[in-house]
Design an enzyme around this catalytic site. Structure first.
Site, mmCIF file in Angstrom:
data_model
loop_
_atom_site.group_PDB
_atom_site.id
_atom_site.type_symbol
_atom_site.label_atom_id
_atom_site.label_comp_id
_atom_site.label_asym_id
_atom_site.label_seq_id
_atom_site.Cartn_x
_atom_site.Cartn_y
_atom_site.Cartn_z
ATOM 1 N N ASP A 1 52.569 25.143 0.577
ATOM 2 C CA ASP A 1 53.785 25.539 1.383
ATOM 3 C C ASP A 1 53.763 27.049 1.708
ATOM 4 O OD1 ASP A 1 56.382 25.678 2.320
ATOM 5 O OD2 ASP A 1 57.302 24.867 0.675
ATOM 6 N N GLU B 1 38.035 51.267 -6.672
ATOM 7 C CA GLU B 1 37.346 50.292 -7.585
ATOM 8 C C GLU B 1 36.716 49.082 -6.659
ATOM 9 O OE1 GLU B 1 40.062 46.934 -8.761
ATOM 10 O OE2 GLU B 1 41.668 48.299 -8.505
ATOM 11 N N CYS C 1 43.669 50.047 -9.822
ATOM 12 C CA CYS C 1 44.707 50.764 -8.838
ATOM 13 C C CYS C 1 45.404 51.914 -8.998
ATOM 14 C CB CYS C 1 45.816 49.690 -8.370
ATOM 15 S SG CYS C 1 45.129 47.966 -7.992
ATOM 16 N N THR D 1 46.679 37.274 -1.908
ATOM 17 C CA THR D 1 46.938 38.497 -2.204
ATOM 18 C C THR D 1 45.782 39.528 -2.012
ATOM 19 O OG1 THR D 1 46.613 38.546 -4.772
ATOM 20 C CG2 THR D 1 48.813 37.918 -3.911
ATOM 21 N N SER E 1 48.808 39.508 -15.813
ATOM 22 C CA SER E 1 48.881 40.680 -15.070
ATOM 23 C C SER E 1 50.708 40.889 -14.685
ATOM 24 C CB SER E 1 48.299 40.448 -13.837
ATOM 25 O OG SER E 1 48.616 39.744 -12.622
ATOM 26 N N HIS F 1 53.476 50.492 -6.784
ATOM 27 C CA HIS F 1 52.311 49.807 -6.711
ATOM 28 C C HIS F 1 52.614 48.317 -6.233
ATOM 29 C CE1 HIS F 1 48.438 48.109 -6.659
ATOM 30 N NE2 HIS F 1 48.480 47.279 -7.723
ATOM 31 N N LYS G 1 60.319 42.669 -7.870
ATOM 32 C CA LYS G 1 60.561 42.347 -9.282
ATOM 33 C C LYS G 1 60.754 43.572 -9.875
ATOM 34 C CE LYS G 1 58.336 37.925 -9.892
ATOM 35 N NZ LYS G 1 58.033 36.633 -10.577
ATOM 36 N N ASN H 1 47.133 43.813 -0.346
ATOM 37 C CA ASN H 1 46.812 44.589 -1.510
ATOM 38 C C ASN H 1 45.723 45.538 -1.165
ATOM 39 O OD1 ASN H 1 46.761 45.914 -4.076
ATOM 40 N ND2 ASN H 1 46.216 44.263 -5.186
ATOM 41 N N SER I 1 45.518 47.606 -13.343
ATOM 42 C CA SER I 1 45.006 46.836 -14.501
ATOM 43 C C SER I 1 44.043 47.301 -15.369
ATOM 44 C CB SER I 1 44.487 45.525 -13.875
ATOM 45 O OG SER I 1 45.468 44.809 -13.197
#
Ligand code: HMG
Length: 404
Positions: free
Chosen positions: A29, A80, A112, A153, A202, A234, A243, A266, A299
């Protein structure tokens, strides 16, 4: 002494895939992508474009504001997505920018977070050498395997920043809060082009690291949340930044900082600094003397919350219209082209057709692991790339809106 970002520019691929197209082919969706994750497009890169070519484009724009490029005696390339475990990607950039030979160049890696590590290092370097300027380039192309939850992403871009005294865009404050913890939330073994990840871990660790590093920042700075006017996060996907913001700064909007990331995807080390550019380009209010908080997360993991104060004449240093044009002139690719782009074979890639580079340099050959970069000619409407008798597609004028 004020030290910080004196010039900043970014660049991304000429090509993008609509996430609506991806959703259709993956039978997902589309609302999950645009509402659940907060992304509508992602930059995708043909094989002739890589972290070096896009970095050169960003860096050429950033150093066009530097009066004497011989003042640059340190170039740090944060990435990276490196293709070589030995030679620094920054050395190619150094050559194409024609920087002086007595300039140190090296790559820096910590997922990152690496551009923030570079910024921290550059600040100390300029403090010790006030006549020097440091060029930081953050350049990443993010790839996940097809049909994984990470696929929507993906993305990629490069940001170039010149760090100097009396910066014309943003002074970095000496306050920070850092949090490092050994965790397997996202990793890319050296034999793989695509990253592996643990989605839930993550997201959890990003938010936990934010809480801890922000608490440390407040303690170190003796500031309060209300002293911070704007925040950039980030943004591996825009919902992640939202969030994060809901956790600490519910009353502050992050909308303007996320406009570019929503359509670029990203860009790892570059992502946080694209948020800054997006905030500066898209905020009508005068931002001078405003304090911006930055949350950098890489990460593995290292996280840092730090802040800066916007300079008085920052508006003179913006390239908002150029950025908007670069993004709105991008070319949409089909799903089958997207699949073709992910095949890492030069002969196959060239058989697909000719794809334009965003800037003036193309990756033209890989032989025996050696990459050959060449300058390509420019014409008025865009970049014309010639190989044999074939000529690249010429970009159309801005015909797409940034929002869909
Ligand atoms: P997922 O498992 O595909 O998705 O992972 P989900 O089931 O968690 O759903 C995502 C959101 O969409 C949820 O909203 C759903 O409710 C909503 P939330 O609860 O989070 O508010 N949703 C819908 N909304 C509307 N209509 C629908 C619908 N269906 C679901 N029909 C995830 C998603 C982004 C996590 C995945 O793509 C992923 O793992 N990506 C890669 C890892 C990543 O980006 N992690 C972020 C933190 S780590 C980091 O930032 C570092 C990194 O940049 C690397 C580095 O440091 O180098 C990645």
């Amino acid at each position: 002494m004020q030290i910080g970002i004196d010039s900043i520019a970014f660049s991304t691929s000429r090509y993008f895939l609509k996430l609506e197209t991806l959703a259709k082919h993956r039978e997902v969706d589309y609302a999950k992508y645009f509402a659940g994750i907060g992304q509508t497009r992602m930059s995708v890169f043909p094989l002739n474009e890589d972290i070096v070519t896009v970095a050169i484009d960003a860096a050429q724009k950033a150093i066009s504001n530097v009066e004497n490029k011989n003042d640059i005696d340190l170039l740090i390339f944060a990435t990276e997505s490196s293709f070589d475990l030995s030679k620094s990607a920054g050395i190619y950039v150094h050559r194409f920018l024609e920087l002086k030979e007595d300039c140190r160049v090296f790559d820096l890696k910590q997922a990152c977070y690496s551009a923030t590590a570079a910024l921290c290092m550059a600040r100390s370097y300029v403090l010790a050498n006030p006549n020097s300027k440091v060029l930081i380039i953050a350049s990443d192309i993010v790839k996940y395997s097809p049909n994984t939850s990470g696929e929507p992403t993906q993305g990629g871009a490069a940001v170039a920043m010149v760090i100097a005294t009396n910066p014309r865009i943003l002074s970095i404050e000496p306050y920070y809060g850092v949090h490092t913890t050994d965790i397997m939330d996202f990793w890319r073994p050296i034999y793989k082009n695509e990253a592996l990840f643990d989605s839930k871990l993550s997201v959890y660790n990003y938010l936990k690291s934010l809480e801890i590093s922000f608490a440390r920042y407040l303690k170190n700075s003796k500031l309060q949340s209300s002293d911070i006017d704007y925040v950039c996060y980030h943004a591996p996907f825009c919902k992640m930044a939202r969030k994060a913001n809901n956790l600490l700064f519910k009353n502050k909007s992050v909308d303007n900082s996320l406009i570019y990331n929503a359509i670029v995807g990203n860009s790892c080390s570059a992502s946080l600094y694209i948020c800054l550019i997006s905030l500066l380009d898209n905020t009508n209010d005068d931002l001078k003397k405003k304090r911006v908080g930055f949350f950098s997360y890489g990460s593995g993991s290292v996280a840092e919350f730090f802040s800066g104060i916007i300079s008085d004449n920052y508006k003179n240093m913006l390239s908002s219209e150029d950025n908007y044009r670069m993004l709105s002139d991008r070319i949409e690719i089909s799903f089958s082209e997207y699949e073709g782009f992910s095949i890492d074979d030069f002969a196959y890639s060239f058989s697909l057709g000719k794809y334009e580079n965003i800037g003036s340099v193309t990756l033209s050959r890989i032989e025996n692991g050696q990459r050959t970069y060449e300058t390509i000619r420019k014409n008025i409407t865009g970049i014309r790339l010639e190989r044999g008798n074939s000529v690249a597609r010429i970009p159309q004028t801005a015909s797409t809106s940034l929002s869909s």
